[in-house]
Design an enzyme around this catalytic site. Sequence first.
Site, short mmCIF file in Angstrom:
data_model
loop_
_atom_site.label_atom_id
_atom_site.label_comp_id
_atom_site.label_asym_id
_atom_site.label_seq_id
_atom_site.Cartn_x
_atom_site.Cartn_y
_atom_site.Cartn_z
CB CYS A 105 90.80 12.70 47.05
SG CYS A 105 89.30 12.29 46.00
CD GLU A 109 81.63 10.46 51.72
OE1 GLU A 109 82.61 9.72 51.40
OE2 GLU A 109 80.40 10.00 51.66
CB CYS A 155 90.63 8.54 45.23
SG CYS A 155 90.64 10.16 45.04
CB CYS A 177 79.45 8.33 35.03
SG CYS A 177 80.32 9.63 34.14
CB CYS A 230 78.12 14.36 39.70
SG CYS A 230 79.03 14.84 38.07
CB CYS A 271 79.85 7.45 39.07
SG CYS A 271 80.40 8.87 40.45
N1 SAH Z 1 83.89 14.20 37.89
C1 SAH Z 1 85.14 13.94 37.66
C2 SAH Z 1 86.00 13.66 38.79
C3 SAH Z 1 85.22 12.85 39.94
S1 SAH Z 1 85.28 11.06 39.64
C4 SAH Z 1 85.40 12.75 36.73
O1 SAH Z 1 84.48 11.93 36.27
O2 SAH Z 1 86.62 12.57 36.30
C5 SAH Z 1 86.95 10.60 39.71
C6 SAH Z 1 87.16 9.14 39.26
O3 SAH Z 1 86.49 8.24 39.88
C7 SAH Z 1 86.70 9.02 37.63
O4 SAH Z 1 87.55 8.56 36.80
C8 SAH Z 1 85.62 8.00 37.69
O5 SAH Z 1 85.56 7.39 36.58
C9 SAH Z 1 85.94 7.08 38.95
N2 SAH Z 1 84.86 6.48 39.51
C10 SAH Z 1 83.62 6.89 39.85
N3 SAH Z 1 83.01 5.83 40.23
C11 SAH Z 1 83.74 4.69 40.26
C12 SAH Z 1 83.67 3.62 40.82
N4 SAH Z 1 82.38 2.97 41.19
N5 SAH Z 1 84.60 2.71 40.67
C13 SAH Z 1 85.92 3.25 40.35
N6 SAH Z 1 86.19 4.42 39.76
C14 SAH Z 1 84.84 5.35 39.79
FE1 SF4 Z 2 79.99 12.73 37.79
FE2 SF4 Z 2 80.97 10.40 38.81
FE3 SF4 Z 2 80.85 10.76 36.12
FE4 SF4 Z 2 82.76 11.99 37.64
S1 SF4 Z 2 82.25 9.75 37.36
S2 SF4 Z 2 81.35 12.83 35.96
S3 SF4 Z 2 81.46 12.36 39.52
S4 SF4 Z 2 79.12 10.88 37.49
#
Ligand code: SAH
Ligand code: SF4
Length: 382
Positions: free
Chosen positions: A126, A92, A357, A137, A133, A140
Amino acid sequence: MIASNDPRARTPEEWREAMGDFGEAPYRGDQIFQWIQKKGVLDPAAMTNLSKTLRDKLSEELGDAARVVREHRSEDDTRKLLVELADGNQVETVLLPSGHKLDADAATADDDDGPRHPGTTRVTQCISTQVGCAMGCVFCASGIAGLKRHMTASEIVGQIQLASRQLEPNERLSHVVFMGMGEPLHNYEATARAITLLTHEKGLGMSPRRLTISTSGLVPEIERLGADFDGQVGLAISLHNANDERRSALMPINDRYPLRELMGALRRYPLRRGRRITIEYTLVSGQNDSLDDARGVARLLARLPVKINLIPMNPIEHSDLGPPDTKRVLAFQQVLRDADFHCFVRRRRGDDVSAACGQLVMLGHEPNKQFLRRQPRGEPEE
Ligand code: SAH
Ligand code: SF4
């Protein structure tokens, strides 16, 4: 070196060289580059200034391109495009028009908005860099899904080419944030090539200052990015806690690159004068939202040129975690503001289409379910 399996991502120089094998004049290579990177035309059949023979050869070499299979527009004009890659995998990308200044601008590490054209709306896009991934995390959707595969450079920039057709006549792409699905620095080669293509003067010629790479903190690749692009590319770090143990509980990558190493990499990043590193802090109720957590962040970041974006967590499937209430979010922000940080709360835009995003895997849509059944972790399948 261009990967032989990604010819669409050739630079003009590489295209010119390739023209030798095609029995064509080198300048044809520039034309092809411009069709793809400047005009966003991915199908050789539509490259009308090339001969039919060359178009046919190109079609054969380039194979199928990605396509948009669904577009959702939210009430605030945020658009989420579901892009199907040639192998059927789906990612996406989100378009964030800048009427709502805070969000689009807060997402980027660019303080200088650049020239404004009256009557035009600036759009931040974005983009995703991986299908799923590997970083795991816990808050996420992509992390829960695990990594299915890296995206190629042409697939990464392809999201911009596809979206360019969806822009309204008054809209202009001004910033690109690598904050969609995936960890861009885990897919370093393709990400770096995507930057090279987007900034190439014969293509869109975007200023590297208008690109922001968001990372969970892969230290060696942060160093590499700084060196390869001379600190010109914006950097956003997903912090989420200032204490190693608590950060590791949210982001397993912290065990590999703990805060001390990450902070070292940030201090060494060859940041351009006047620029700041963006710190992203996803607030998860009961996990990282206490005033003590906020004070820890203030101590950790003292004297670093940063701006901090607080993002109340978007609830996701398969997790009970959620955002703190507004009062708690504002109290957290106040601690950081009192310590003189630029600190913003990012409104969750496009919530009604799950287009926030950084949280791009669509809730309740088929592709996500497909990831979740697989539960892969670690390296991509080759
Ligand atoms: N992998 C990279 C870029 C993609 S995630 C990273 O982690 O920075 C981009 C941002 O979205 C990150 O800061 C992540 O913590 C945030 N993010 C992921 N899942 C989320 C959620 N469920 N609610 C709010 N922010 C989220
Ligand atoms: Fe990967 Fe999501 Fe963690 Fe970004 S926030 S590094 S996309 S698992």
